[in-house]
Design a protein around this motif. Structure first.
Motif, mmCIF file in Angstrom:
data_model
loop_
_atom_site.group_PDB
_atom_site.id
_atom_site.type_symbol
_atom_site.label_atom_id
_atom_site.label_comp_id
_atom_site.label_asym_id
_atom_site.label_seq_id
_atom_site.Cartn_x
_atom_site.Cartn_y
_atom_site.Cartn_z
ATOM 1 N N ASN A 63 18.148 21.093 -30.932
ATOM 2 C CA ASN A 63 17.222 19.987 -30.723
ATOM 3 C C ASN A 63 15.978 20.526 -29.998
ATOM 4 O O ASN A 63 15.897 21.738 -29.718
ATOM 5 N N PRO B 161 23.465 20.819 -30.615
ATOM 6 C CA PRO B 161 24.313 19.625 -30.527
ATOM 7 C C PRO B 161 25.780 19.918 -30.825
ATOM 8 O O PRO B 161 26.659 19.285 -30.241
ATOM 9 N N SER C 6 27.883 20.501 -27.829
ATOM 10 C CA SER C 6 27.510 19.602 -26.730
ATOM 11 C C SER C 6 28.227 18.265 -26.756
ATOM 12 O O SER C 6 27.795 17.323 -26.090
ATOM 13 N N ALA D 109 22.787 16.899 -24.770
ATOM 14 C CA ALA D 109 22.090 16.558 -26.018
ATOM 15 C C ALA D 109 22.152 15.056 -26.251
ATOM 16 O O ALA D 109 23.245 14.483 -26.359
ATOM 17 N N GLU E 32 21.531 13.597 -28.915
ATOM 18 C CA GLU E 32 22.132 13.413 -30.235
ATOM 19 C C GLU E 32 23.629 13.165 -30.114
ATOM 20 O O GLU E 32 24.209 12.377 -30.884
ATOM 21 N N CYS E 33 24.273 13.846 -29.183
ATOM 22 C CA CYS E 33 25.706 13.707 -28.979
ATOM 23 C C CYS E 33 26.029 12.484 -28.128
ATOM 24 O O CYS E 33 26.923 11.691 -28.456
ATOM 25 N N SER F 73 20.988 14.473 -36.150
ATOM 26 C CA SER F 73 19.872 15.244 -35.575
ATOM 27 C C SER F 73 18.649 15.195 -36.485
ATOM 28 O O SER F 73 18.317 16.165 -37.170
#
Length: 304
Positions: free
Chosen positions: A131, A137, A140, A147, A149-150, A120
């Motif tokens: 985020n 995240p 998630s 997200a 990021e995930c 992140s």
């Protein structure tokens, strides 16, 4: 303790307007390129570095990196180290990088190693748990994740058929959990905030479905010479969860969408460092993260 939050109406969950107001209040406080990418670039002589995606928020883009063993061997077990799922948790990011810079080479004979040092980067730069969409995240990691990021790291692991046997996810518990992030979450959800007791020291979160108590104990014993282990509070808990052995609590990783539920690794743990303790310092916090990974790998090498 209840705390008011300056955004939203108490008891009413945030809509898009409140989320935008929250986002507008955020500002860059440190630099992902200088702090993280620069160090990753220095690792290219010893490791393979791959970009597994890019986050685009407004006019800023953030390339995302994994650092991998150069000579990947199918017969070896694989270890995954993740940091910066919560970008504000500094020693998670720097611990992952320092592990690569110092300790990882000692384990290449026994493991394939893959490290995602900063999942992140926007959260790292703005010192945030969420985020920009006000999504956590670390709740998630689930199908159709809200997200990016995930979703990006999940897609990367799936695409390359990487199935770790060991996963260590590096985190911190900070005073700002109570001063900022828990009040913000209560405001977001339209609920009443009740702060938790911040543990003074290092602890682990085991996965309740894959507890492996001897694995957790080995990590605690490896970290003890580096920094102090958090004692239970008066209720026998850490952050509201019962302490099941010295310095260890447990959550349902996959059920809660936590990063430690990202894979089906047999040996999995989340580290938690307390950087605001009067009894530690930033260097010690990073060293504790590296020691935790080392303890995890030394134990797993005997079992896998």
């Amino acid at each position: 303790m209840n705390q008011d939050y300056p955004i939203g109406t108490p008891g009413t969950p945030w809509g898009d307007a409140e989320k935008q107001e929250w986002y507008a209040r955020q500002s860059k406080q440190r630099d992902y390129g200088n702090d993280v990418i620069r160090r990753i670039d220095h690792l290219r002589e010893q490791f393979d570095v791959e970009t597994y995606g890019e986050l685009n928020y407004d006019a800023k883009s953030y390339p995302l990196f994994v650092v991998r063993s150069r000579n990947w061997r199918a017969e070896l077990p694989t270890v995954l180290v993740t940091g910066g799922v919560h970008g504000y948790e500094t020693s998670g990011v720097h611990g992952a990088l320092y592990f690569l810079e110092t300790e990882a080479v000692n384990h290449l004979a026994h493991f394939n190693i893959i490290v995602a040092p900063c999942l992140s980067p926007w959260g790292y730069e703005t010192i945030n748990r969420w985020n920009p969409d006000a999504v956590d995240p670390n709740r998630s990691f689930k199908p159709q994740s809200p997200a990016q990021e995930c979703a990006l790291i999940m897609n990367y692991l799936s695409k390359h058929k990487i199935t770790p046997d060991v996963h260590v996810d590096l985190h911190e518990t900070t005073d700002t959990d109570n001063s900022e992030f828990r009040p913000a979450k209560a405001a977001l959800d339209g609920t009443t905030n009740t702060n938790w007791n911040i543990p003074d020291g290092f602890y682990l979160v085991a996965d309740s479905k894959r507890a492996e108590p001897e694995f957790q104990r080995a990590i605690i014993e490896t970290v003890k010479p580096i920094t102090h282990i958090a004692p239970a509070d008066d209720s026998g808990c850490l952050i509201g969860a019962p302490m099941i052995q010295e310095g260890v609590i447990e959550y349902d990783g996959k059920g809660l969408g936590l990063c430690m539920g990202l894979t089906d690794a047999r040996f999995v743990t989340t580290t938690e460092v307390y950087p605001d303790s009067a009894n530690t310092n930033p260097v010690e916090c990073v060293d504790a993260q590296v020691a935790a990974v080392r303890g995890a790998l030394e134990y797993a090498a005997q079992e896998l």
